[in-house]
Design a protein around this motif. Structure first.
Motif, PDB file in Angstrom:
ATOM      1  N   HIS A  12       0.833  -1.213   0.000  1.00  0.00           N
ATOM      2  CA  HIS A  12       0.000   0.000   0.000  1.00  0.00           C
ATOM      3  C   HIS A  12       0.868   1.265   0.000  1.00  0.00           C
ATOM      4  CE1 HIS A  12      -4.346  -0.881   0.193  1.00  0.00           C
ATOM      5  NE2 HIS A  12      -3.926  -2.080   0.547  1.00  0.00           N
TER       6      HIS A  12
ATOM      7  N   ALA B 186       2.506   1.617  -3.496  1.00  0.00           N
ATOM      8  CA  ALA B 186       1.543   1.839  -4.581  1.00  0.00           C
ATOM      9  C   ALA B 186       0.962   3.240  -4.558  1.00  0.00           C
ATOM     10  CB  ALA B 186       0.412   0.815  -4.499  1.00  0.00           C
TER      11      ALA B 186
ATOM     12  N   LEU C 248      -4.155   2.787  -5.001  1.00  0.00           N
ATOM     13  CA  LEU C 248      -4.462   1.424  -4.574  1.00  0.00           C
ATOM     14  C   LEU C 248      -5.521   1.440  -3.480  1.00  0.00           C
ATOM     15  CD1 LEU C 248      -3.955  -1.612  -4.761  1.00  0.00           C
ATOM     16  CD2 LEU C 248      -2.113  -1.315  -3.110  1.00  0.00           C
TER      17      LEU C 248
ATOM     18  N   CYS D 240      -9.293  -0.187  -3.526  1.00  0.00           N
ATOM     19  CA  CYS D 240      -9.727  -1.127  -2.484  1.00  0.00           C
ATOM     20  C   CYS D 240     -10.986  -0.612  -1.784  1.00  0.00           C
ATOM     21  CB  CYS D 240      -8.604  -1.364  -1.480  1.00  0.00           C
ATOM     22  SG  CYS D 240      -7.242  -2.355  -2.148  1.00  0.00           S
TER      23      CYS D 240
ATOM     24  N   THR E 274      -6.736  -5.588  -8.244  1.00  0.00           N
ATOM     25  CA  THR E 274      -6.874  -4.146  -8.462  1.00  0.00           C
ATOM     26  C   THR E 274      -5.727  -3.720  -9.372  1.00  0.00           C
ATOM     27  OG1 THR E 274      -5.453  -3.542  -6.597  1.00  0.00           O
ATOM     28  CG2 THR E 274      -7.835  -3.729  -6.145  1.00  0.00           C
TER      29      THR E 274
ATOM     30  N   ALA F 140      -2.322  -1.309  -9.861  1.00  0.00           N
ATOM     31  CA  ALA F 140      -1.121  -1.335  -9.024  1.00  0.00           C
ATOM     32  C   ALA F 140      -0.620   0.037  -8.595  1.00  0.00           C
ATOM     33  CB  ALA F 140      -0.013  -2.081  -9.754  1.00  0.00           C
TER      34      ALA F 140
END
Length: 180
Positions: free
Chosen positions: A40, A43, A47, A51, A71, A73
């Motif tokens: 996380h 990214a 990201l 999410c 998902t 990137a």
């Protein structure tokens, strides 16, 4: 048999130049510690936004243990992040089949995306309390079984990217013991 090349390497999964990386996520998909937190952080906010959208729409109760979802990137060098939720041994989730499902569902998602190369961490070997040697045996066996059961799947390379020399040794021991 043996269509997919399986490698074990020491490294940082957030730097892998592959089509997809697998995130050892928690069911909230909103970040956490370990691999999840590192992915996380690397990214960036895109990201987390994806999410959150998944949680708002198709996964309001979170991602179930053993399942996987993809998902984009964000700023990572790969195209996709495949999130999977490993079983938490501390919470009594001790079934190796549930752990194996994390790897096979991640590969299912990778194949659906058209990913030919995938980097995978030692799911559940960190804060979720699974012994890394058991994770290595399960992960390698599940990957080979998935490969055998899905001819023509398109995944050419699975790299298990390990965070420590001890984890790397566990995966290499499992590979040499015949799990691969």
């Amino acid at each position: 048999m043996g269509r997919v090349e399986i490698l074990t390497i020491l490294g940082d999964i957030t730097r892998m130049q592959v089509d997809a990386i697998v995130n050892a996520a928690n069911s909230s998909l909103l970040g956490g510690g370990g691999v999840d937190g590192a992915i996380h952080a690397a990214a960036g906010p895109a990201l987390l936004a994806e999410c959150r959208e998944l949680r708002r729409t198709v996964l309001p109760g979170g991602l179930p243990v053993g399942d996987a979802v993809a998902t984009g990137a964000g700023r990572l060098p790969c195209r996709w992040v495949i999130h999977t939720v490993g079983p938490n041994r501390h919470a009594g989730q001790t079934d190796p089949a549930l752990l194996a499902r994390c790897f096979t569902r991640s590969l299912d998602v990778a194949a659906e995306l058209g990913a030919t190369s995938v980097a995978v961490p030692a799911v559940s070997a960190g804060v979720y309390g699974w012994d890394v040697h058991e994770v290595a045996r399960v992960a390698l066996a599940a990957t080979r079984a998935w490969d055998d059961a899905h001819p023509g799947h398109g995944v050419d390379l699975v790299q298990f990217v390990l965070f420590s020399n001890a984890a790397l040794a566990a995966f290499r021991d499992a590979a040499s013991a015949g799990s691969v």
